[in-house]
Motif scaffolding. Structure first.
Motif, PDB file in Angstrom:
ATOM      1  N   SER A  62      25.619  86.753  13.427  1.00  0.00           N
ATOM      2  CA  SER A  62      25.955  86.647  14.839  1.00  0.00           C
ATOM      3  C   SER A  62      26.830  87.800  15.321  1.00  0.00           C
ATOM      4  CB  SER A  62      26.660  85.312  15.103  1.00  0.00           C
ATOM      5  OG  SER A  62      27.934  85.305  14.488  1.00  0.00           O
ATOM      6  N   ILE A  63      27.495  88.525  14.410  1.00  0.00           N
ATOM      7  CA  ILE A  63      28.360  89.593  14.867  1.00  0.00           C
ATOM      8  C   ILE A  63      27.586  90.878  15.126  1.00  0.00           C
ATOM      9  CG2 ILE A  63      30.319  88.612  13.633  1.00  0.00           C
ATOM     10  CD1 ILE A  63      30.070  90.874  11.620  1.00  0.00           C
ATOM     11  N   TRP A  64      26.311  90.909  14.807  1.00  0.00           N
ATOM     12  CA  TRP A  64      25.466  92.085  15.039  1.00  0.00           C
ATOM     13  C   TRP A  64      24.684  91.850  16.324  1.00  0.00           C
ATOM     14  CZ3 TRP A  64      24.761  96.908  14.464  1.00  0.00           C
ATOM     15  CH2 TRP A  64      23.518  97.508  14.547  1.00  0.00           C
ATOM     16  N   HIS A  65      24.900  92.705  17.341  1.00  0.00           N
ATOM     17  CA  HIS A  65      24.322  92.483  18.660  1.00  0.00           C
ATOM     18  C   HIS A  65      23.529  93.725  19.085  1.00  0.00           C
ATOM     19  CE1 HIS A  65      24.148  90.443  22.589  1.00  0.00           C
ATOM     20  NE2 HIS A  65      24.212  91.661  23.097  1.00  0.00           N
ATOM     21  N   PRO A  66      22.248  93.819  18.709  1.00  0.00           N
ATOM     22  CA  PRO A  66      21.441  94.972  19.109  1.00  0.00           C
ATOM     23  C   PRO A  66      20.909  94.821  20.531  1.00  0.00           C
ATOM     24  CG  PRO A  66      20.141  93.521  17.728  1.00  0.00           C
ATOM     25  CD  PRO A  66      21.521  92.910  17.823  1.00  0.00           C
ATOM     26  N   MET A  67      20.822  95.946  21.248  1.00  0.00           N
ATOM     27  CA  MET A  67      20.184  95.968  22.565  1.00  0.00           C
ATOM     28  C   MET A  67      18.688  96.220  22.358  1.00  0.00           C
ATOM     29  SD  MET A  67      23.108  95.668  23.905  1.00  0.00           S
ATOM     30  CE  MET A  67      24.772  96.041  23.369  1.00  0.00           C
ATOM     31  N   SER A  68      17.929  96.117  23.434  1.00  0.00           N
ATOM     32  CA  SER A  68      16.502  96.404  23.329  1.00  0.00           C
ATOM     33  C   SER A  68      16.260  97.858  22.943  1.00  0.00           C
ATOM     34  CB  SER A  68      15.810  96.095  24.663  1.00  0.00           C
ATOM     35  OG  SER A  68      16.405  96.848  25.721  1.00  0.00           O
ATOM     36  N   SER A  69      17.163  98.747  23.368  1.00  0.00           N
ATOM     37  CA  SER A  69      17.014 100.169  23.040  1.00  0.00           C
ATOM     38  C   SER A  69      17.156 100.424  21.548  1.00  0.00           C
ATOM     39  CB  SER A  69      18.047 100.998  23.799  1.00  0.00           C
ATOM     40  OG  SER A  69      19.374 100.622  23.436  1.00  0.00           O
ATOM     41  N   GLU A 292      34.804  89.983  23.149  1.00  0.00           N
ATOM     42  CA  GLU A 292      33.669  89.067  23.100  1.00  0.00           C
ATOM     43  C   GLU A 292      32.566  89.538  24.039  1.00  0.00           C
ATOM     44  OE1 GLU A 292      33.262  86.548  21.093  1.00  0.00           O
ATOM     45  OE2 GLU A 292      35.243  86.725  20.161  1.00  0.00           O
ATOM     46  N   ILE A 293      31.314  89.333  23.614  1.00  0.00           N
ATOM     47  CA  ILE A 293      30.174  89.638  24.467  1.00  0.00           C
ATOM     48  C   ILE A 293      30.243  88.777  25.729  1.00  0.00           C
ATOM     49  CG2 ILE A 293      27.659  89.475  24.654  1.00  0.00           C
ATOM     50  CD1 ILE A 293      28.465  91.759  22.924  1.00  0.00           C
ATOM     51  N   GLN A 303      26.663  98.856  28.033  1.00  0.00           N
ATOM     52  CA  GLN A 303      25.926  99.922  28.710  1.00  0.00           C
ATOM     53  C   GLN A 303      25.943 101.232  27.930  1.00  0.00           C
ATOM     54  OE1 GLN A 303      27.610 100.270  32.677  1.00  0.00           O
ATOM     55  NE2 GLN A 303      27.743  98.051  32.897  1.00  0.00           N
ATOM     56  N   THR A 304      26.897 101.358  27.000  1.00  0.00           N
ATOM     57  CA  THR A 304      27.109 102.635  26.312  1.00  0.00           C
ATOM     58  C   THR A 304      26.353 102.736  24.991  1.00  0.00           C
ATOM     59  OG1 THR A 304      29.314 102.814  27.300  1.00  0.00           O
ATOM     60  CG2 THR A 304      28.870 104.176  25.352  1.00  0.00           C
ATOM     61  N   TYR A 305      26.368 101.657  24.203  1.00  0.00           N
ATOM     62  CA  TYR A 305      25.843 101.704  22.839  1.00  0.00           C
ATOM     63  C   TYR A 305      24.487 101.006  22.715  1.00  0.00           C
ATOM     64  CZ  TYR A 305      30.412 103.371  21.238  1.00  0.00           C
ATOM     65  OH  TYR A 305      31.550 104.123  21.032  1.00  0.00           O
ATOM     66  N   ASP A 306      23.731 101.412  21.699  1.00  0.00           N
ATOM     67  CA  ASP A 306      22.432 100.783  21.428  1.00  0.00           C
ATOM     68  C   ASP A 306      22.586  99.485  20.646  1.00  0.00           C
ATOM     69  OD1 ASP A 306      20.780 102.864  22.607  1.00  0.00           O
ATOM     70  OD2 ASP A 306      21.411 104.115  20.926  1.00  0.00           O
ATOM     71  N   ALA A 307      23.692  99.326  19.966  1.00  0.00           N
ATOM     72  CA  ALA A 307      23.981  98.081  19.238  1.00  0.00           C
ATOM     73  C   ALA A 307      25.487  97.926  19.131  1.00  0.00           C
ATOM     74  CB  ALA A 307      23.340  98.101  17.855  1.00  0.00           C
ATOM     75  N   LEU A 308      25.933  96.677  19.087  1.00  0.00           N
ATOM     76  CA  LEU A 308      27.361  96.390  18.983  1.00  0.00           C
ATOM     77  C   LEU A 308      27.633  95.510  17.764  1.00  0.00           C
ATOM     78  CD1 LEU A 308      28.252  95.580  22.715  1.00  0.00           C
ATOM     79  CD2 LEU A 308      28.723  97.688  21.470  1.00  0.00           C
ATOM     80  N   VAL A 309      28.795  95.722  17.173  1.00  0.00           N
ATOM     81  CA  VAL A 309      29.269  94.891  16.070  1.00  0.00           C
ATOM     82  C   VAL A 309      30.559  94.229  16.527  1.00  0.00           C
ATOM     83  CG1 VAL A 309      30.002  94.829  13.663  1.00  0.00           C
ATOM     84  CG2 VAL A 309      28.235  96.453  14.387  1.00  0.00           C
ATOM     85  N   LEU A 310      30.616  92.894  16.418  1.00  0.00           N
ATOM     86  CA  LEU A 310      31.789  92.150  16.857  1.00  0.00           C
ATOM     87  C   LEU A 310      32.767  91.965  15.702  1.00  0.00           C
ATOM     88  CD1 LEU A 310      29.418  91.416  18.882  1.00  0.00           C
ATOM     89  CD2 LEU A 310      30.659  89.305  19.297  1.00  0.00           C
ATOM     90  N   ALA A 311      33.963  91.541  16.029  1.00  0.00           N
ATOM     91  CA  ALA A 311      35.034  91.187  15.085  1.00  0.00           C
ATOM     92  C   ALA A 311      35.734  92.426  14.545  1.00  0.00           C
ATOM     93  CB  ALA A 311      34.524  90.340  13.926  1.00  0.00           C
ATOM     94  N   SER A 315      30.975  94.690   9.975  1.00  0.00           N
ATOM     95  CA  SER A 315      30.575  95.604   8.907  1.00  0.00           C
ATOM     96  C   SER A 315      29.798  96.821   9.411  1.00  0.00           C
ATOM     97  CB  SER A 315      29.719  94.849   7.888  1.00  0.00           C
ATOM     98  OG  SER A 315      29.264  95.712   6.876  1.00  0.00           O
ATOM     99  N   LEU A 316      29.914  97.910   8.647  1.00  0.00           N
ATOM    100  CA  LEU A 316      29.099  99.113   8.855  1.00  0.00           C
ATOM    101  C   LEU A 316      27.768  99.025   8.118  1.00  0.00           C
ATOM    102  CD1 LEU A 316      31.774 101.947   8.761  1.00  0.00           C
ATOM    103  CD2 LEU A 316      29.915 101.821  10.428  1.00  0.00           C
ATOM    104  N   ALA A 317      27.462  97.865   7.555  1.00  0.00           N
ATOM    105  CA  ALA A 317      26.229  97.694   6.784  1.00  0.00           C
ATOM    106  C   ALA A 317      24.963  98.059   7.567  1.00  0.00           C
ATOM    107  CB  ALA A 317      26.138  96.260   6.258  1.00  0.00           C
ATOM    108  N   PRO A 318      24.837  97.729   8.868  1.00  0.00           N
ATOM    109  CA  PRO A 318      23.615  98.117   9.587  1.00  0.00           C
ATOM    110  C   PRO A 318      23.392  99.622   9.614  1.00  0.00           C
ATOM    111  CG  PRO A 318      24.789  96.422  10.800  1.00  0.00           C
ATOM    112  CD  PRO A 318      25.702  96.860   9.699  1.00  0.00           C
ATOM    113  N   VAL A 319      24.469 100.389   9.692  1.00  0.00           N
ATOM    114  CA  VAL A 319      24.336 101.853   9.663  1.00  0.00           C
ATOM    115  C   VAL A 319      23.918 102.310   8.267  1.00  0.00           C
ATOM    116  CG1 VAL A 319      25.467 104.042  10.158  1.00  0.00           C
ATOM    117  CG2 VAL A 319      26.159 101.978  11.392  1.00  0.00           C
ATOM    118  N   ASP A 320      24.545 101.727   7.255  1.00  0.00           N
ATOM    119  CA  ASP A 320      24.208 102.064   5.878  1.00  0.00           C
ATOM    120  C   ASP A 320      22.754 101.741   5.576  1.00  0.00           C
ATOM    121  OD1 ASP A 320      25.017 102.777   3.080  1.00  0.00           O
ATOM    122  OD2 ASP A 320      24.469 100.687   2.731  1.00  0.00           O
TER     123      ASP A 320
END
Length: 362
Positions: A62-69, A292-293, A303-311, A315-320
């Protein structure tokens, strides 16, 4: 008394042979009931543990919030990017470190290793609640002015200060840095903090590798180990990260053929570090660090990022995982390098919980 004794003797002779089998049967039934209760208790415990694990997984997801982009750019990036075209630009404070880690400049103001006179004059810069002069570009000018005036921090104290302070790598950060190092992907850290602190932090975590360049405010020391000046001038601040392309011109000349960018930060201005950098593909990941979203504080991040990580410890795991997929998809990457990556890139242990000290977002 004789009658009682006679009755007991008769019971022992007549009733006991009948009672013993009944007692044995009752004992076996009792054992079966206890065993059933133990089985039920075990299953209940296992079920509860399963719920806890499932809840933990859902929390992590739930802390990984990707946009459609994100999905569009990610697919194009994986399909069209070779490893030798990839370049990563990242912020340091609250990005490579956790959101509630102490930040570079604040570490000096809070450290008891600094002189009392310096700490007294620096204290108003840490007063976020009531001091209106703690934000804006002038903040860095004042902070650096005090550092030079008081000769703080002495060069030899920086390792100890970093070691003893509450500054922790974000979950997945060391793993990502190790992967980039093995794959020889250039990483430019653009920070409004202090190069000396950043490099010492990376050194103490065995992560200061040849592929890393730090673009930040660097202390120029005199022969007496006291800072004499800070470069560049004007300083790199949270508001002037768009100067990174010029400030790191040698880095970008060296890697001019790399046309795919991954940009990571926690402030909306962190993405400005990619301004003017020529590229064909780009993707960005932002860290909300406690926001919070759906709140006003997160609206610009959306509006700025293609994906957001909460908390704070998102983690940086999605980038890794993205870098790992690029490496494994690129047919030009030698199998030997992929095997080395699998062998050398280890999991990072979880960081201890910390308390936030700053909201500036260096």
């Amino acid at each position: 008394h004789c009658c009682v004794e006679l009755l007991c003797r008769d019971f022992s002779r007549i009733a006991w042979p009948v009672a013993v089998p009944q007692l044995e049967r009752a004992s076996r039934r009792m054992a079966m009931v206890v065993q059933q209760h133990e089985t039920v208790a075990f299953l209940a415990s296992a079920f509860a543990a399963g719920l806890i694990i499932l809840h933990g997984r859902r929390q992590r997801e739930s802390i990984w919030h990707p946009m459609s982009s994100w999905w569009i750019k990610r697919r194009a990036l994986v399909e069209n990017t070779r490893l030798d075209n990839l370049l990563v630009i990242a912020d340091f404070d609250a990005t490579i470190t956790t959101g509630d880690s102490i930040q570079c400049h604040d570490m000096l103001g809070f450290s008891e290793l600094m002189t009392p006179a310096f700490r007294r004059e620096f204290a108003p810069l840490l007063d976020w609640a009531t001091n209106p002069d703690v934000d804006g570009v002038a903040w860095w000018d004042k902070a650096h002015e005090l550092m030079i005036k008081h000769g703080q921090p002495p060069r030899h104290l920086i390792p100890r200060m970093v070691r003893e302070t509450r500054m922790e790598p974000r979950p997945g950060a060391l793993k990502l840095l190790a992967r980039l190092a093995v794959l020889q992907v250039p990483l430019l850290i653009v920070s409004a903090g202090l190069s000396d602190v950043i490099e010492e932090f990376l050194r103490q975590h065995d992560a200061l590798t040849e592929n890393i360049t730090v673009c930040s405010n660097r202390l120029n020391y005199g022969a007496d180990s006291a800072p004499q000046s800070v470069a560049p001038s004007p300083p790199i601040t949270s508001f002037t990260k768009d100067t990174a392309y010029r400030a790191s011109s040698a880095f970008f000349r060296q890697h001019s053929r790399r046309s795919t960018l991954i940009v990571i930060g926690d402030s909306c201005s962190d993405i400005d570090a990619a301004t003017n950098v020529p590229h064909e593909h780009g993707i960005s990941i932002g860290f909300l660090n406690g926001k919070e979203i759906g709140t006003e504080a997160s609206s610009k991040h959306l509006q700025t990022y293609d994906a957001l990580v909460l908390a704070h410890d998102g983690s940086l795991a999605p980038v890794d995982e993205l870098v790992d997929e690029i490496a494994r998809t690129d047919t030009n990457v030698p199998e030997k390098l992929v095997r080395r990556m699998s062998f050398e890139v280890k999991q990072q242990p979880p960081a201890r919980p910390l308390r936030a000290h700053s909201q500036r977002g260096d």
